[in-house]
Design a protein around this motif. Structure first.
Motif, short mmCIF file in Angstrom:
data_model
loop_
_atom_site.label_atom_id
_atom_site.label_comp_id
_atom_site.label_asym_id
_atom_site.label_seq_id
_atom_site.Cartn_x
_atom_site.Cartn_y
_atom_site.Cartn_z
N UNK A 185 19.13 -27.12 25.85
CA UNK A 185 20.20 -28.11 25.73
C UNK A 185 19.94 -29.07 24.57
N UNK A 186 18.68 -29.40 24.31
CA UNK A 186 18.36 -30.24 23.16
C UNK A 186 18.70 -29.52 21.85
N UNK A 187 18.48 -28.22 21.82
CA UNK A 187 18.79 -27.44 20.61
C UNK A 187 20.29 -27.33 20.39
N UNK A 188 21.06 -27.18 21.47
CA UNK A 188 22.50 -26.99 21.37
C UNK A 188 23.25 -28.30 21.09
N UNK A 189 22.78 -29.41 21.66
CA UNK A 189 23.42 -30.73 21.50
C UNK A 189 22.39 -31.72 20.96
N UNK A 190 22.03 -31.62 19.66
CA UNK A 190 20.91 -32.40 19.12
C UNK A 190 21.22 -33.84 18.74
N UNK A 191 22.46 -34.26 18.80
CA UNK A 191 22.79 -35.61 18.36
C UNK A 191 22.97 -36.56 19.56
N UNK A 192 22.58 -37.80 19.35
CA UNK A 192 22.71 -38.86 20.37
C UNK A 192 22.12 -38.45 21.71
N UNK A 193 20.94 -37.83 21.66
CA UNK A 193 20.32 -37.33 22.88
C UNK A 193 19.69 -38.45 23.70
N UNK A 194 19.78 -38.27 25.01
CA UNK A 194 19.07 -39.09 25.97
C UNK A 194 18.64 -38.13 27.08
N UNK A 214 12.11 -25.49 33.76
CA UNK A 214 12.66 -26.81 33.43
C UNK A 214 12.54 -27.07 31.93
N UNK A 215 11.37 -26.80 31.36
CA UNK A 215 11.17 -27.01 29.93
C UNK A 215 12.07 -26.10 29.09
N UNK A 216 12.29 -24.87 29.54
CA UNK A 216 13.16 -23.94 28.81
C UNK A 216 14.59 -24.48 28.79
#
Length: 119
Positions: A99-108, A92-94
């Protein structure tokens, strides 16, 4: 072949290409969508129902994510969203890190948590 037949064949081929490009598999395994309502990447991972049936809903590690990155035309942001269901916290953490690394803007997102809750 008549000029009308060539036009009809060309129009049919263009329509087939347009339909085929509406959804395509992305390298990450998600679905890419271009449509009237919107666009973006579905980055979901794991089959939550199947995993819950296999290990029990209380043992499934779960997270949600949405985020963006600059679009390919450099005219705005390209969105992504998805749910992840996994057997282990490490998986899960991986997924969440990737996904946080690939889409770093406006994250939720939600942190990885154990147990599926009925919605």
């Amino acid at each position: 072949m008549s000029k009308n037949a060539i036009s009809t064949t060309a129009a049919t081929a263009m329509f087939a290409l347009a339909v085929a490009s509406c959804t395509a598999t992305t390298p990450g395994g998600g679905q890419r969508f271009y449509g009237i309502q919107g666009f973006g990447d579905n980055v979901s991972a794991g089959d939550c129902r199947a995993l819950a049936a296999q290990v029990g809903p209380q043992n499934v590690w779960f997270s949600r994510f949405s985020g963006s990155k600059p679009n390919p035309w450099d005219t705005g942001l390209w969105p992504a969203w998805g749910n992840g269901c996994f057997k282990t916290q490490a998986e899960c953490k991986r997924w969440l890190y990737n996904v946080q690394s690939e889409w770093p803007q406006l994250m939720d997102f939600t942190f990885c948590q154990r147990g599926l809750q009925k919605a």
